[in-house]
Scaffold this motif. Structure first.
Motif, PDB file in Angstrom:
ATOM      1  N   GLY A  29      73.329 102.068  83.441  1.00  0.00           N
ATOM      2  CA  GLY A  29      72.096 102.393  82.750  1.00  0.00           C
ATOM      3  C   GLY A  29      70.875 101.679  83.295  1.00  0.00           C
ATOM      4  N   LEU A  30      69.891 101.552  82.420  1.00  0.00           N
ATOM      5  CA  LEU A  30      68.607 100.972  82.779  1.00  0.00           C
ATOM      6  C   LEU A  30      68.556  99.509  82.361  1.00  0.00           C
ATOM      7  N   VAL A  31      67.770  98.720  83.080  1.00  0.00           N
ATOM      8  CA  VAL A  31      67.641  97.309  82.719  1.00  0.00           C
ATOM      9  C   VAL A  31      66.902  97.181  81.388  1.00  0.00           C
ATOM     10  N   SER A  32      67.125  96.076  80.708  1.00  0.00           N
ATOM     11  CA  SER A  32      66.562  95.858  79.376  1.00  0.00           C
ATOM     12  C   SER A  32      65.079  95.513  79.431  1.00  0.00           C
ATOM     13  N   ASP A  33      64.459  95.517  78.263  1.00  0.00           N
ATOM     14  CA  ASP A  33      63.047  95.144  78.169  1.00  0.00           C
ATOM     15  C   ASP A  33      62.817  93.702  78.606  1.00  0.00           C
ATOM     16  N   GLU A  34      63.808  92.828  78.374  1.00  0.00           N
ATOM     17  CA  GLU A  34      63.663  91.431  78.795  1.00  0.00           C
ATOM     18  C   GLU A  34      63.546  91.338  80.312  1.00  0.00           C
ATOM     19  N   VAL A  35      64.333  92.140  81.020  1.00  0.00           N
ATOM     20  CA  VAL A  35      64.269  92.157  82.479  1.00  0.00           C
ATOM     21  C   VAL A  35      62.935  92.735  82.932  1.00  0.00           C
ATOM     22  N   VAL A  36      62.474  93.769  82.250  1.00  0.00           N
ATOM     23  CA  VAL A  36      61.174  94.364  82.581  1.00  0.00           C
ATOM     24  C   VAL A  36      60.066  93.332  82.381  1.00  0.00           C
ATOM     25  N   TYR A  93      61.426  82.597  74.515  1.00  0.00           N
ATOM     26  CA  TYR A  93      60.013  82.841  74.841  1.00  0.00           C
ATOM     27  C   TYR A  93      59.792  83.521  76.193  1.00  0.00           C
ATOM     28  N   MET A  94      60.777  84.246  76.711  1.00  0.00           N
ATOM     29  CA  MET A  94      60.626  84.913  77.995  1.00  0.00           C
ATOM     30  C   MET A  94      59.419  85.856  77.958  1.00  0.00           C
ATOM     31  N   GLY A  95      58.548  85.711  78.931  1.00  0.00           N
ATOM     32  CA  GLY A  95      57.365  86.552  79.012  1.00  0.00           C
ATOM     33  C   GLY A  95      56.193  86.060  78.182  1.00  0.00           C
ATOM     34  N   ILE A 139      46.132  92.429  87.769  1.00  0.00           N
ATOM     35  CA  ILE A 139      46.647  91.486  86.772  1.00  0.00           C
ATOM     36  C   ILE A 139      46.278  91.957  85.370  1.00  0.00           C
ATOM     37  N   THR A 140      45.039  92.409  85.199  1.00  0.00           N
ATOM     38  CA  THR A 140      44.574  92.878  83.894  1.00  0.00           C
ATOM     39  C   THR A 140      45.426  94.041  83.398  1.00  0.00           C
ATOM     40  N   VAL A 141      45.743  94.979  84.287  1.00  0.00           N
ATOM     41  CA  VAL A 141      46.561  96.132  83.898  1.00  0.00           C
ATOM     42  C   VAL A 141      47.975  95.681  83.546  1.00  0.00           C
ATOM     43  N   ILE A 142      48.565  94.813  84.349  1.00  0.00           N
ATOM     44  CA  ILE A 142      49.942  94.360  84.107  1.00  0.00           C
ATOM     45  C   ILE A 142      50.026  93.584  82.795  1.00  0.00           C
ATOM     46  N   GLU A 143      49.034  92.748  82.532  1.00  0.00           N
ATOM     47  CA  GLU A 143      49.068  91.914  81.327  1.00  0.00           C
ATOM     48  C   GLU A 143      48.981  92.723  80.037  1.00  0.00           C
ATOM     49  N   GLU A 144      48.521  93.975  80.122  1.00  0.00           N
ATOM     50  CA  GLU A 144      48.484  94.825  78.931  1.00  0.00           C
ATOM     51  C   GLU A 144      49.876  95.033  78.344  1.00  0.00           C
ATOM     52  N   PHE A 145      50.902  94.934  79.192  1.00  0.00           N
ATOM     53  CA  PHE A 145      52.264  95.213  78.762  1.00  0.00           C
ATOM     54  C   PHE A 145      53.057  93.952  78.460  1.00  0.00           C
ATOM     55  N   LEU A 146      52.465  92.803  78.707  1.00  0.00           N
ATOM     56  CA  LEU A 146      53.122  91.537  78.395  1.00  0.00           C
ATOM     57  C   LEU A 146      52.766  91.115  76.972  1.00  0.00           C
ATOM     58  N   PRO A 147      53.679  90.440  76.294  1.00  0.00           N
ATOM     59  CA  PRO A 147      53.337  89.928  74.964  1.00  0.00           C
ATOM     60  C   PRO A 147      52.280  88.824  75.077  1.00  0.00           C
ATOM     61  N   ALA A 167      57.714 101.356  90.201  1.00  0.00           N
ATOM     62  CA  ALA A 167      58.536 101.207  91.402  1.00  0.00           C
ATOM     63  C   ALA A 167      59.355  99.918  91.343  1.00  0.00           C
ATOM     64  N   ALA A 168      58.746  98.831  90.887  1.00  0.00           N
ATOM     65  CA  ALA A 168      59.461  97.555  90.783  1.00  0.00           C
ATOM     66  C   ALA A 168      60.607  97.656  89.771  1.00  0.00           C
ATOM     67  N   ILE A 169      60.365  98.345  88.666  1.00  0.00           N
ATOM     68  CA  ILE A 169      61.400  98.505  87.643  1.00  0.00           C
ATOM     69  C   ILE A 169      62.540  99.378  88.168  1.00  0.00           C
ATOM     70  N   LYS A 170      62.190 100.453  88.873  1.00  0.00           N
ATOM     71  CA  LYS A 170      63.233 101.326  89.428  1.00  0.00           C
ATOM     72  C   LYS A 170      64.050 100.601  90.490  1.00  0.00           C
ATOM     73  N   ASP A 171      63.396  99.762  91.291  1.00  0.00           N
ATOM     74  CA  ASP A 171      64.133  98.957  92.270  1.00  0.00           C
ATOM     75  C   ASP A 171      65.150  98.070  91.572  1.00  0.00           C
ATOM     76  N   ARG A 172      64.752  97.469  90.463  1.00  0.00           N
ATOM     77  CA  ARG A 172      65.671  96.597  89.718  1.00  0.00           C
ATOM     78  C   ARG A 172      66.804  97.403  89.104  1.00  0.00           C
ATOM     79  N   ASP A 173      66.503  98.626  88.620  1.00  0.00           N
ATOM     80  CA  ASP A 173      67.558  99.502  88.098  1.00  0.00           C
ATOM     81  C   ASP A 173      68.605  99.787  89.178  1.00  0.00           C
TER      82      ASP A 173
END
Length: 152
Positions: free
Chosen positions: A47-54, A134-136, A88-96, A31-37
């Motif tokens: 189009g869609l926002v980039s991975d850096e924005v995500v 080093y974003m993210g 937080i644990t779930v979200i951090e799975e997708f962060l580098p 939902a947060a990503i779609k709001d940003r789109d």
């Protein structure tokens, strides 16, 4: 595979496994990503926002949940604090992977050298160089004071 693809695959897996808490968090992320789109389309971008924005969105979500968990702990609402930490644990799975303290200090030293920063006036250039690279992967709330100390 883009970050969006990974999120969508995880969403489908959570649905199949009937993991309600994980599914809820993944839906919040989407939902947060779609709001940003939608906001980007309003600004004339296509189009869609980039991975850096995500990544920036995910980092912001983690920071919000950390603050909420801290507030819940202080208020004695431990069950709500644990819910925030689970998200937080779930979200951090997708962060580098986050940089260690030593790696962060080395990155700051390198950015100062690359930008030829000599005074506190150059802090913006150094921070921009760090964010570009080093974003993210680093907490810029902690990096700012470190850069300020090095430039003072």
């Amino acid at each position: 595979m883009t970050l969006r693809d990974k999120l969508n695959a995880s969403l489908k897996d959570a649905m199949k496994a009937k993991e309600a808490e994980r599914l809820s968090t993944l839906r919040l992320i989407n939902a947060a990503i779609k709001d940003r789109d939608i906001a980007a389309r309003g600004e004339g971008e296509e189009g869609l926002v980039s991975d850096e924005v995500v990544l920036a969105i995910l980092g912001k979500m983690v920071k919000q949940r950390q603050e909420s968990a801290r507030a819940y702990d202080e208020a004695g609402r431990l069950e709500l604090a644990e819910k925030e930490r689970a998200e937080i644990t779930v979200i951090e799975e997708f962060l580098p992977r986050q940089l260690t303290e030593v790696e962060t200090e080395a990155a700051v030293t390198q950015a100062i050298a690359e930008t030829d920063a000599g005074s506190i006036r150059d802090m913006g250039k150094v921070m921009a160089a760090l964010k570009a690279r080093y974003m993210g992967r680093m907490d810029f709330g902690r990096v700012g004071p470190l850069v300020r100390d090095r430039l003072s």
